[in-house]
Write an enzyme that holds these catalytic residues in place. Structure first.
Site, PDB file in Angstrom:
ATOM      1  N   SER A 182      -0.878  45.180  -2.537  1.00 38.19           N
ATOM      2  CA  SER A 182      -2.062  45.930  -2.107  1.00 38.19           C
ATOM      3  C   SER A 182      -2.945  46.192  -3.311  1.00 38.19           C
ATOM      4  CB  SER A 182      -1.648  47.272  -1.492  1.00 38.19           C
ATOM      5  OG  SER A 182      -2.773  48.139  -1.501  1.00 38.19           O
ATOM      6  N   HIS A 224      -3.106  42.279   0.326  1.00 37.31           N
ATOM      7  CA  HIS A 224      -3.338  43.358   1.289  1.00 37.31           C
ATOM      8  C   HIS A 224      -4.538  44.185   0.814  1.00 37.31           C
ATOM      9  CE1 HIS A 224      -1.871  46.211   4.392  1.00 37.31           C
ATOM     10  NE2 HIS A 224      -2.212  47.176   3.551  1.00 37.31           N
ATOM     11  N   ASP A 270      -6.704  47.489   1.550  1.00 38.45           N
ATOM     12  CA  ASP A 270      -6.719  48.775   2.252  1.00 38.45           C
ATOM     13  C   ASP A 270      -8.138  49.314   2.363  1.00 38.45           C
ATOM     14  OD1 ASP A 270      -3.961  49.411   2.907  1.00 38.45           O
ATOM     15  OD2 ASP A 270      -3.612  49.382   0.743  1.00 38.45           O
ATOM     16  N   MET A 320     -10.576  52.119   3.674  1.00 37.09           N
ATOM     17  CA  MET A 320     -10.582  53.534   4.092  1.00 37.09           C
ATOM     18  C   MET A 320     -12.008  54.065   4.059  1.00 37.09           C
ATOM     19  SD  MET A 320      -7.273  54.921   2.001  1.00 37.09           S
ATOM     20  CE  MET A 320      -5.803  53.901   1.758  1.00 37.09           C
ATOM     21  N   HIS A 380      -6.403  45.928   6.181  1.00 37.77           N
ATOM     22  CA  HIS A 380      -5.815  47.057   6.895  1.00 37.77           C
ATOM     23  C   HIS A 380      -6.914  48.098   7.074  1.00 37.77           C
ATOM     24  CE1 HIS A 380      -2.628  50.540   6.690  1.00 37.77           C
ATOM     25  NE2 HIS A 380      -3.275  50.498   7.832  1.00 37.77           N
ATOM     26  N   MET A 394      -8.369  51.364   7.983  1.00 39.67           N
ATOM     27  CA  MET A 394      -8.100  52.783   8.234  1.00 39.67           C
ATOM     28  C   MET A 394      -9.455  53.464   8.342  1.00 39.67           C
ATOM     29  SD  MET A 394      -4.954  53.042   5.538  1.00 39.67           S
ATOM     30  CE  MET A 394      -5.510  51.569   4.677  1.00 39.67           C
ATOM     31  N   MET A 440       3.882  51.527   9.337  1.00 40.32           N
ATOM     32  CA  MET A 440       3.554  52.361   8.173  1.00 40.32           C
ATOM     33  C   MET A 440       4.804  53.108   7.711  1.00 40.32           C
ATOM     34  SD  MET A 440       0.344  51.884   7.453  1.00 40.32           S
ATOM     35  CE  MET A 440       0.315  53.102   6.123  1.00 40.32           C
ATOM     36  N   GLY A 463      -3.629  56.668   3.798  1.00 38.07           N
ATOM     37  CA  GLY A 463      -4.612  57.448   3.040  1.00 38.07           C
ATOM     38  C   GLY A 463      -4.575  57.218   1.543  1.00 38.07           C
ATOM     39  N   PHE A 464      -3.375  57.050   1.001  1.00 37.16           N
ATOM     40  CA  PHE A 464      -3.290  56.937  -0.454  1.00 37.16           C
ATOM     41  C   PHE A 464      -2.187  55.987  -0.891  1.00 37.16           C
ATOM     42  CE2 PHE A 464      -5.186  61.000   0.523  1.00 37.16           C
ATOM     43  CZ  PHE A 464      -6.283  61.011  -0.319  1.00 37.16           C
ATOM     44  N   GLY A 502       0.767  54.968  -3.687  1.00 40.25           N
ATOM     45  CA  GLY A 502       1.689  55.706  -4.544  1.00 40.25           C
ATOM     46  C   GLY A 502       2.440  56.844  -3.880  1.00 40.25           C
ATOM     47  N   ASP A 562       4.543  48.826   5.223  1.00 44.07           N
ATOM     48  CA  ASP A 562       3.496  49.190   4.263  1.00 44.07           C
ATOM     49  C   ASP A 562       3.635  50.639   3.814  1.00 44.07           C
ATOM     50  OD1 ASP A 562       1.166  49.475   2.821  1.00 44.07           O
ATOM     51  OD2 ASP A 562      -0.173  49.395   4.555  1.00 44.07           O
ATOM     52  N   GLY A 563       3.852  50.806   2.515  1.00 41.99           N
ATOM     53  CA  GLY A 563       3.831  52.145   1.916  1.00 41.99           C
ATOM     54  C   GLY A 563       5.107  52.504   1.173  1.00 41.99           C
ATOM     55  N   GLY A 574       1.855  48.193  -3.348  1.00 44.43           N
ATOM     56  CA  GLY A 574       0.703  48.443  -4.211  1.00 44.43           C
ATOM     57  C   GLY A 574       1.173  48.844  -5.594  1.00 44.43           C
ATOM     58  N   SER A 575       1.497  50.143  -5.731  1.00 45.59           N
ATOM     59  CA  SER A 575       1.927  50.631  -7.047  1.00 45.59           C
ATOM     60  C   SER A 575       3.231  49.961  -7.487  1.00 45.59           C
ATOM     61  CB  SER A 575       2.069  52.157  -7.025  1.00 45.59           C
ATOM     62  OG  SER A 575       2.723  52.583  -5.856  1.00 45.59           O
TER      63      SER A 575
HETATM   64  C1  DX5 Z   1      -1.587  53.525   2.487  1.00 43.64           C
HETATM   65  C2  DX5 Z   1      -1.899  52.051   2.397  1.00 43.64           C
HETATM   66  C3  DX5 Z   1      -0.853  51.245   1.677  1.00 43.64           C
HETATM   67  C4  DX5 Z   1      -0.637  51.683   0.255  1.00 43.64           C
HETATM   68  C5  DX5 Z   1       0.351  50.791  -0.454  1.00 43.64           C
HETATM   69  O1  DX5 Z   1      -2.590  54.156   3.185  1.00 43.64           O
HETATM   70  O2  DX5 Z   1      -2.021  51.506   3.688  1.00 43.64           O
HETATM   71  O3  DX5 Z   1      -1.165  49.873   1.756  1.00 43.64           O
HETATM   72  O4  DX5 Z   1      -1.813  51.718  -0.460  1.00 43.64           O
HETATM   73  O5  DX5 Z   1       0.516  51.294  -1.728  1.00 43.64           O
HETATM   74  P1  DX5 Z   1       1.937  51.755  -2.273  1.00 43.64           P
HETATM   75  O6  DX5 Z   1       2.803  50.533  -2.245  1.00 43.64           O
HETATM   76  O7  DX5 Z   1       1.640  52.243  -3.632  1.00 43.64           O
HETATM   77  O8  DX5 Z   1       2.466  52.821  -1.348  1.00 43.64           O
HETATM   78 ZN    ZN Z   2      -2.164  49.258   3.859  1.00 42.21          ZN
END
Ligand code: DX5
Ligand code: ZN
Length: 220
Positions: free
Chosen positions: A6, A31, A33, A35, A64, A66, A135, A140-141, A143, A173-174, A195-196
């Site tokens: 991500s 991926h 994201d 938002m 994705h 959101m 999910m 939303g975020f 990490g 995801d997440g 992501g992180s």
């Molecule tokens: C959350 C996102 C995820 C997230 C993934 O709202 O949909 O895709 O950013 O990041 P990590 O892997 O850091 O949770």
């Molecule tokens: Zn996502």
């Protein structure tokens, strides 16, 4: 298993380098994201950026959404180059209609399921989708901490799909990293967003290699 980094956790001042680095490191998809500050309290990426990302990589783009009004914007993301589009059903007046519209526009359609949504509520959509996005954090975020309680639901969804012999991928995801990916894959997910877990590490090639090994039960 497919690994979809991500880009939300990438260094945006070097976005092209970051994308090409994960591509060279063996990522399968990217991926993205999206938002809007309404559906979730964070604001991230719009179609203009996706258009530039499309020019920087050949990896499939997994958008994705959101956002409050995916019916209004899905077409723009597809035009910009999104191959996969995930929507949150509570943002659509008629999710079935939204999903079929995404397919008509030439993209693969996916439905995103928040950690607290009962599977009964989305079961009826399984025949209308190419992927289900489970999910493992609340959207939303980047990490955030992985929510273990979702694992049984991933298995349930995988079983439903197999029983009905549907060509639907299960994405998680997440909060997924090299040290918990084994449990997510064992539960039944086959597309893994991270992501992180990737971008906050030093060596993407080594991290993705570790993730693949861990998923096969070779190391953690
Ligand atoms: C959350 C996102 C995820 C997230 C993934 O709202 O949909 O895709 O950013 O990041 P990590 O892997 O850091 O949770
Ligand atoms: Zn996502």
């Amino acid at each position: 298993m497919k690994i979809a980094p991500s880009i939300l956790s990438a260094d945006f001042s070097r976005l092209k380098d970051e994308i090409q680095a994960v591509e060279a490191a063996g990522a399968d998809w990217l991926h993205v994201d999206v938002m809007d500050g309404h559906f979730v309290p964070n604001i991230t990426i719009g179609p203009v950026v996706v258009e530039w990302i499309r020019k920087a990589t050949r990896l499939p783009l997994d958008a994705h959404l959101m956002i409050t009004d995916p019916d209004k914007y899905a077409s723009e993301f597809i035009k910009a180059g999104a191959d996969w589009v995930s929507i949150h059903p509570d943002t659509c007046r008629d999710p079935s209609r939204s999903l079929s519209r995404i397919r008509e526009l030439g993209a693969k359609a996916s439905i995103a399921v928040n950690p607290d949504v009962p599977l009964e509520r989305i079961e009826g959509h399984l025949a209308e989708i190419d992927m289900i996005l489970m999910m493992t954090v609340f959207p939303g975020f980047a990490g955030q901490a992985f929510i273990d309680d979702v694992l049984p639901n991933i298995t349930k969804v995988r079983t439903l799909i197999s029983e009905r012999k549907l060509p639907v991928l299960v994405e998680a995801d997440g909060g997924i990293k090299a040290d918990n990916i084994d449990r997510v894959v064992r539960a039944g997910a086959e597309v893994i967003v991270s992501g992180s877990g990737i971008f906050k590490t030093q060596n993407y090639t080594e991290t993705i290699r570790r993730m693949r090994n861990a998923a096969q039960g070779l190391e953690r």
